[in-house]
Write a protein that holds these residues in place. Structure first.
Motif, PDB file in Angstrom:
ATOM      1  N   GLN A 253      42.541  38.557  39.458  1.00  0.00           N
ATOM      2  CA  GLN A 253      43.977  39.306  39.264  1.00  0.00           C
ATOM      3  C   GLN A 253      43.834  40.303  39.848  1.00  0.00           C
ATOM      4  O   GLN A 253      43.596  41.714  39.774  1.00  0.00           O
ATOM      5  CB  GLN A 253      42.966  39.230  37.656  1.00  0.00           C
ATOM      6  CG  GLN A 253      42.424  37.893  37.110  1.00  0.00           C
ATOM      7  CD  GLN A 253      43.104  36.892  36.958  1.00  0.00           C
ATOM      8  OE1 GLN A 253      44.922  36.997  37.338  1.00  0.00           O
ATOM      9  NE2 GLN A 253      42.438  36.014  37.552  1.00  0.00           N
ATOM     10  N   ALA A 254      45.637  40.946  39.950  1.00  0.00           N
ATOM     11  CA  ALA A 254      45.538  41.768  40.095  1.00  0.00           C
ATOM     12  C   ALA A 254      45.474  42.695  39.817  1.00  0.00           C
ATOM     13  O   ALA A 254      45.564  44.386  40.274  1.00  0.00           O
ATOM     14  CB  ALA A 254      47.337  41.906  40.483  1.00  0.00           C
ATOM     15  N   TRP A 255      45.114  42.475  38.597  1.00  0.00           N
ATOM     16  CA  TRP A 255      45.372  43.989  37.364  1.00  0.00           C
ATOM     17  C   TRP A 255      43.610  44.885  37.640  1.00  0.00           C
ATOM     18  O   TRP A 255      43.027  45.743  37.142  1.00  0.00           O
ATOM     19  CB  TRP A 255      45.281  44.093  36.040  1.00  0.00           C
ATOM     20  CG  TRP A 255      44.626  42.366  35.515  1.00  0.00           C
ATOM     21  CD1 TRP A 255      45.451  41.122  35.465  1.00  0.00           C
ATOM     22  CD2 TRP A 255      43.546  42.484  35.343  1.00  0.00           C
ATOM     23  NE1 TRP A 255      44.241  40.354  34.600  1.00  0.00           N
ATOM     24  CE2 TRP A 255      43.632  41.134  34.380  1.00  0.00           C
ATOM     25  CE3 TRP A 255      42.205  43.345  34.691  1.00  0.00           C
ATOM     26  CZ2 TRP A 255      41.609  40.578  34.690  1.00  0.00           C
ATOM     27  CZ3 TRP A 255      40.868  42.561  34.484  1.00  0.00           C
ATOM     28  CH2 TRP A 255      40.904  41.115  34.360  1.00  0.00           C
ATOM     29  N   ALA A 256      42.641  43.950  37.963  1.00  0.00           N
ATOM     30  CA  ALA A 256      41.773  43.837  38.460  1.00  0.00           C
ATOM     31  C   ALA A 256      41.063  45.152  39.430  1.00  0.00           C
ATOM     32  O   ALA A 256      40.306  45.946  39.718  1.00  0.00           O
ATOM     33  CB  ALA A 256      40.322  42.774  38.880  1.00  0.00           C
ATOM     34  N   GLY A 257      42.192  45.033  40.643  1.00  0.00           N
ATOM     35  CA  GLY A 257      41.757  46.113  41.920  1.00  0.00           C
ATOM     36  C   GLY A 257      40.494  45.775  42.726  1.00  0.00           C
ATOM     37  O   GLY A 257      40.041  47.028  42.624  1.00  0.00           O
ATOM     38  N   VAL A 258      39.786  45.231  42.494  1.00  0.00           N
ATOM     39  CA  VAL A 258      38.937  44.921  43.383  1.00  0.00           C
ATOM     40  C   VAL A 258      38.868  44.642  45.109  1.00  0.00           C
ATOM     41  O   VAL A 258      40.332  44.088  45.181  1.00  0.00           O
ATOM     42  CB  VAL A 258      38.101  43.170  42.993  1.00  0.00           C
ATOM     43  CG1 VAL A 258      36.739  43.798  43.300  1.00  0.00           C
ATOM     44  CG2 VAL A 258      37.750  43.424  41.070  1.00  0.00           C
ATOM     45  N   CYS A 261      36.194  43.170  50.317  1.00  0.00           N
ATOM     46  CA  CYS A 261      34.777  42.211  49.894  1.00  0.00           C
ATOM     47  C   CYS A 261      33.632  42.431  48.883  1.00  0.00           C
ATOM     48  O   CYS A 261      32.921  41.768  48.992  1.00  0.00           O
ATOM     49  CB  CYS A 261      34.101  43.828  51.819  1.00  0.00           C
ATOM     50  SG  CYS A 261      34.923  43.850  52.594  1.00  0.00           S
ATOM     51  N   THR A 262      34.478  43.535  48.677  1.00  0.00           N
ATOM     52  CA  THR A 262      33.387  43.117  46.794  1.00  0.00           C
ATOM     53  C   THR A 262      33.695  41.999  46.109  1.00  0.00           C
ATOM     54  O   THR A 262      32.803  41.144  45.761  1.00  0.00           O
ATOM     55  CB  THR A 262      33.981  44.163  45.570  1.00  0.00           C
ATOM     56  OG1 THR A 262      34.417  45.484  46.809  1.00  0.00           O
ATOM     57  CG2 THR A 262      33.224  44.238  43.839  1.00  0.00           C
ATOM     58  N   ARG A 263      35.192  41.220  46.306  1.00  0.00           N
ATOM     59  CA  ARG A 263      35.458  39.971  45.772  1.00  0.00           C
ATOM     60  C   ARG A 263      34.901  38.889  46.412  1.00  0.00           C
ATOM     61  O   ARG A 263      34.492  37.738  46.061  1.00  0.00           O
ATOM     62  CB  ARG A 263      37.465  39.737  46.036  1.00  0.00           C
ATOM     63  CG  ARG A 263      37.726  40.862  45.597  1.00  0.00           C
ATOM     64  CD  ARG A 263      39.241  40.246  44.711  1.00  0.00           C
ATOM     65  NE  ARG A 263      39.808  39.308  46.051  1.00  0.00           N
ATOM     66  CZ  ARG A 263      41.225  40.420  46.962  1.00  0.00           C
ATOM     67  NH1 ARG A 263      41.338  41.711  46.437  1.00  0.00           N
ATOM     68  NH2 ARG A 263      41.278  39.921  48.140  1.00  0.00           N
TER      69      ARG A 263
END
Length: 317
Positions: A253-258, A261-263
């Motif tokens: 999700q855009a609001w997560a700001g991940v 590489c973490t994703r």
């Protein structure tokens, strides 16, 4: 060689998912097929527990038939080209995922009622009632999974019908995160509470009726162990999958700001949990054997009889 985090999922699909799915098919398919054939041709009288076990075996058998194609595609680093096969595969997978635990709840209920009503005079212990319950269960599970078809079709359309994604990678007008969390609650958490609840009630019932059932203590204690084992199996196999599926969807999700590489690391952990969740289809035949009541003894007698016939036919003239 420079490590690229975006290649982790491809490596896991080829060297982890492909062999794991192939192994699950090779072990689980013969076991479930044997149970289905034995129930159809060897069982003289059907009881309520046999109805639940048979439907569980059918569900597992249909699901296991989808694994060879997935294993082949992952092994050859190919994508699913048929969107019909894509939708059917994902749909069957999730119907099996949630029907299995639901049928195990009804089996646990059946064991509890059998201990409480050994004469089988409770209406829920009647085979016809069990058929009605299984029919309603199939309807309920399909209703739960039906929104997934809409989400899959929207995702396929956005990818020009050429990209077959897993549940946690779908995009569409339906909120994937909200739907996944709702499905986790209704399809997994609530049935798990049911399993644990029946396990606890069986144990309490054995404690209060231990004197009255001295001669049947061993049989009834086996029932509570089997129900408890089923609860532990689903807790261990399903929990990591549902946790990582929701985390994976949230990370996109855009609001997560991940970060990218973490994703990818989150996606890799999610991939690791997928074949573990489906391992229940391989383990379930053990419960057919343990919870089969007189069916177990009848089938064993059949196998011994066949073994004696083969031994006699192999004797020299």
């Amino acid at each position: 060689m420079v490590f690229n985090c975006t290649e982790i999922d491809d490596l896991l699909e080829r060297f982890y998912l492909s062999p794991f799915y192939g192994l699950e098919f090779c072990i689980g398919f013969p076991g479930n097929l044997m149970v289905v054939l034995a129930y159809l041709f060897c069982l003289p009288k059907w009881r309520s527990c046999n109805v639940y076990l048979f439907n569980l075996a059918i569900s597992d058998l249909i699901f296991l038939c989808t694994l060879p194609r997935l294993s082949f595609l992952y092994a050859n680093h190919q994508k699913e080209t048929s969107y019909y096969a894509c939708v059917i595969n994902r749909y069957v997978l999730h119907v099996n995922l949630y029907s299995s635990i639901l049928f195990m709840v009804w089996l646990s209920m059946d064991r509890f009622l059998l201990i409480r009503h050994p004469a089988r005079n409770h209406f829920l212990l009647k085979p016809r009632v069990a058929l009605v319950i299984t029919g309603l269960s199939w309807l309920a599970v399909n209703a739960e999974v039906m929104p997934l078809i809409t989400l899959m079709l929207q995702d396929l359309q956005s990818g020009n019908w050429s990209r077959c994604n897993d549940f946690a990678s779908l995009q569409g007008d339906v909120s994937a995160l909200g739907y996944s969390m709702g499905l986790t609650l209704t399809g997994y958490i609530l049935p798990l509470f049911g399993l644990c609840g029946f396990s606890h009630r069986i144990w309490r019932l054995l404690q209060t009726q231990e004197t009255a059932f001295q001669r049947r203590t061993t049989q009834y204690k086996r029932a509570v162990r089997v129900v408890a084992l089923a609860s532990v199996m689903f807790l261990v196999l399903y929990t990591p999958y549902h946790v990582m599926r929701n985390v994976r969807i949230a990370s996109r999700q855009a609001w997560a700001g991940v970060k990218l590489c973490t994703r990818m690391y989150i996606k890799s952990l999610y991939i690791l949990t997928r074949p573990l969740a489906f391992l229940h289809s391989v383990i379930n035949p053990v419960f057919y054997f343990l919870m089969g009541d007189k069916c177990r003894h009848f089938l064993l007698a059949k196998f011994r009889k066949l073994g004696r016939k083969q031994g006699q036919s192999g004797e020299p003239l």
